[in-house]
Design an enzyme around this catalytic site. Structure first.
Site, PDB file in Angstrom:
ATOM      1  N   ASP A 130       0.857  -1.184   0.000  1.00  0.00           N
ATOM      2  CA  ASP A 130       0.000   0.000   0.000  1.00  0.00           C
ATOM      3  C   ASP A 130       0.895   1.237   0.000  1.00  0.00           C
ATOM      4  OD1 ASP A 130      -2.934   1.041   0.543  1.00  0.00           O
ATOM      5  OD2 ASP A 130      -1.595   2.210   1.833  1.00  0.00           O
ATOM      6  N   ASN A 189      -2.584  13.142  -3.408  1.00  0.00           N
ATOM      7  CA  ASN A 189      -3.678  13.639  -4.245  1.00  0.00           C
ATOM      8  C   ASN A 189      -4.143  15.022  -3.789  1.00  0.00           C
ATOM      9  OD1 ASN A 189      -3.902  11.543  -6.111  1.00  0.00           O
ATOM     10  ND2 ASN A 189      -5.191  10.320  -4.747  1.00  0.00           N
ATOM     11  N   HIS A 237      -4.765  14.900  -8.539  1.00  0.00           N
ATOM     12  CA  HIS A 237      -4.920  13.501  -8.944  1.00  0.00           C
ATOM     13  C   HIS A 237      -3.990  13.114 -10.094  1.00  0.00           C
ATOM     14  CE1 HIS A 237      -8.319  12.442  -6.359  1.00  0.00           C
ATOM     15  NE2 HIS A 237      -8.766  13.687  -6.552  1.00  0.00           N
ATOM     16  N   ASP A 291      -1.740   9.835 -10.074  1.00  0.00           N
ATOM     17  CA  ASP A 291      -1.675   8.806 -11.123  1.00  0.00           C
ATOM     18  C   ASP A 291      -0.234   8.558 -11.550  1.00  0.00           C
ATOM     19  OD1 ASP A 291      -4.401   8.732 -10.975  1.00  0.00           O
ATOM     20  OD2 ASP A 291      -4.743   9.910 -12.789  1.00  0.00           O
ATOM     21  N   GLU A 334      -4.581   2.391  -4.360  1.00  0.00           N
ATOM     22  CA  GLU A 334      -3.125   2.488  -4.255  1.00  0.00           C
ATOM     23  C   GLU A 334      -2.511   1.203  -3.719  1.00  0.00           C
ATOM     24  OE1 GLU A 334      -4.823   4.345  -0.452  1.00  0.00           O
ATOM     25  OE2 GLU A 334      -5.341   4.163  -2.573  1.00  0.00           O
TER      26      GLU A 334
END
Length: 394
Positions: A253, A261, A266, A270, A296
Site C-alpha cells: 500500500d 492527491n 490527482h 496517477d 493504491e
C-alpha cells in the site's frame, strides 16, 4: 491382428517420410511437385495412346515424354532435397508453372488430331497459378501461356500448314484467350479476397489482443488487474503444490497517497502509481506476478522464493523509488510504501494467505509505515484441515 498391422503402418510411415520428408511445410511443397508429376504422367500416357491410335511421329512423342519425365523428376528432386530452399519461393511455383506451360505446348504440338482438347492443360495450369501465386505473378503466367502457345501455333503453321491450318490455329488461340481471360479475372477476384481476408484477420487479431489487454491489464499502470491476478495466482499455486517450490505474497500500500492527491492533484497521484509500477517491474523476474489490487494497493506473487528473499526484493523496490525522480509537476516527490509479506504454506488457500499478508501490512502501517513486515504463519489446524481436504479430493 494388431501385431500384424503395426509393422505395415510403420512401414507406410517410413515410406511417406522417404518420399515426402518429415518437415510439415516441406511435405506440402513436395506434395505439389508430385501432383504436377502426376499430370506429366497423364500427358505421357496420352502421347503413348496417340502414338498407337493415330500413328503420331514417334520422335516427337518420345521427345515430349522424355521432356516430361525430366521436368517432373527435376522439380521433385529440387524440392525434396531442399535445394529449392535457397530461393525466395522454396516451392518453385513460378518455375514449375513455366515448365508445365512449355510441356503442355509440346503435347499440343504432338497430339495434332485432338490438339484442341489439349488446350485444357493450359487452363489447368492457370488454375494452379491462382492457388499458389500472387496477383502480379498470376497475370504474368497467363501472359506467358498465351505467348508460349502463340509461338507454338505460329511455328506449327510455318512448318506444317497442311496439318496445322492457320485458320484452325487462330481459332484455337482465340478459344484459349477467351478462356484464360475470365480465369485470370477470377484469379484477380480470389487474390483480392484473400488479401482482404488476411487484412481483416490481422485487424481482428489486433482487436482481440487489445480486448485481452483491457480485460487482463490495469489501464493506468499496465499491470495485471485484480481479476487476472487472482486467476493467474491460483494457477501458479496449483503448479507450486506439485513442484514443491515456495511462493510469497506481498501486499503493498502506498503511504500517504491521499495526501499526495490532496497536495499535488490527482494527475500527480496517477503518476505516482505509474512510477511505482515502473520501479517494481525492474526488480521482479519474468516468473513473478504483480497487479494493481485496487486504488493504491498492489499485490505481488514471487514464485520459488523465500520470505527473506521477498523482504530483500521489497527493499530493492524501496531503494529504486528513493532514487527515482518524481513526476514532472513534483520532481522532489518520493513515493513510499508499506508491505505485508506472507510466505505461503503448501495447500494454503489464496484467500487465507491474503488475510495474513493484509494483517502484516496493517502492522507495518502501525509501526511507522515505509517498511515491510512478515506475516505470521497460519495456525496448524488450518494446515491440517487443508491437508485432509486435499486427501479426500484424491
Amino acid at each position: 491382428m494388431p501385431e500384424n498391422n503395426t509393422p505395415s503402418l510403420s512401414g507406410l510411415a517410413r515410406l511417406l517420410n522417404a518420399v515426402l520428408g518429415t518437415d510439415l511445410l516441406q511435405r506440402v511443397r513436395v506434395s505439389r511437385a508430385l501432383m504436377a508429376a502426376f499430370v506429366y504422367a497423364m500427358g505421357c500416357l496420352l502421347c503413348e495412346f496417340g502414338l498407337r491410335q493415330w500413328q503420331l511421329p514417334p520422335m516427337g512423342v518420345r521427345l515430349c515424354q522424355l521432356s516430361s519425365v525430366l521436368a517432373a523428376s527435376g522439380m521433385y528432386l529440387a524440392v525434396r532435397t531442399g535445394w529449392s530452399l535457397r530461393f525466395v519461393d522454396p516451392s518453385l511455383a513460378v518455375a514449375q508453372i513455366m515448365v508445365a506451360q512449355v510441356a503442355a505446348a509440346m503435347v499440343y504440338a504432338v497430339m495434332s488430331p485432338v490438339r484442341g482438347a489439349m488446350l485444357s492443360l493450359q487452363v489447368m495450369i492457370a488454375l494452379f497459378a491462382i492457388s499458389s501465386l500472387g496477383l502480379r505473378a498470376q497475370l504474368q503466367m497467363a501472359g506467358n501461356a498465351l505467348l508460349v502457345m502463340g509461338l507454338t501455333m505460329v511455328a506449327l503453321t510455318e512448318l506444317s500448314p497442311q496439318t496445322y491450318a492457320p485458320a484452325m490455329e487462330w481459332t484455337h488461340f482465340t478459344v484459349l484467350l477467351t478462356v484464360l481471360a475470365p480465369v485470370s479475372l477470377l484469379g484477380v477476384q480470389l487474390t483480392t479476397m484473400r488479401a482482404r481476408l488476411a487484412t481483416q484477420k490481422a485487424a481482428l487479431e489486433t482487436a482481440l489482443d487489445r480486448i485481452q489487454t483491457l480485460v487482463d491489464k490495469d489501464e493506468m499502470t499496465g499491470l495485471l488487474n485484480r481479476r487476472a491476478m487472482r486467476d493467474m495466482a491460483m494457477h501458479h499455486l496449483k503448479l507450486q503444490s506439485r513442484s514443491g517450490d515456495g511462493s510469497v505474497l506481498a501486499l503493498i500500500d502506498l503511504d500517504a497517497f491521499k495526501r499526495i492527491n490532496d497536495l499535488y492533484g490527482h494527475a500527480v497521484g496517477d503518476d505516482a502509481l505509474r512510477l511505482f509500477a515502473q520501479e517494481v517491474c525492474k526488480v521482479l523476474r519474468d516468473t513473478d506476478l504483480v497487479a494493481r489490487w485496487g486504488g493504491e494497493e498492489f499485490l505481488i506473487l514471487l514464485t520459488a522464493t523465500t520470505a527473506d528473499q521477498a523482504l530483500v526484493a521489497m527493499d530493492r523496490v524501496r531503494d529504486g523509488l528513493m532514487k527515482a525522480e518524481g513526476p514532472p509537476q513534483a520532481p522532489d516527490l518520493r513515493v513510499h510504501f508499506s508491505a505485508g509479506v506472507a510466505e505461503m504454506t503448501p495447500l494454503e488457500p489464496l484467500d487465507k494467505a491474503l488475510e495474513r499478508a493484509e494483517a502484516a501490512l496493517h502492522r507495518a502501517k502501525v509501526l511507522g509505515r515505509n517498511r515491510s513486515e512478515l506475516a505470521l504463519e497460519p495456525a496448524l489446524s488450518e494446515v491440517t484441515a487443508a491437508l485432509i481436504k486435499s486427501t479426500r479430493a484424491f
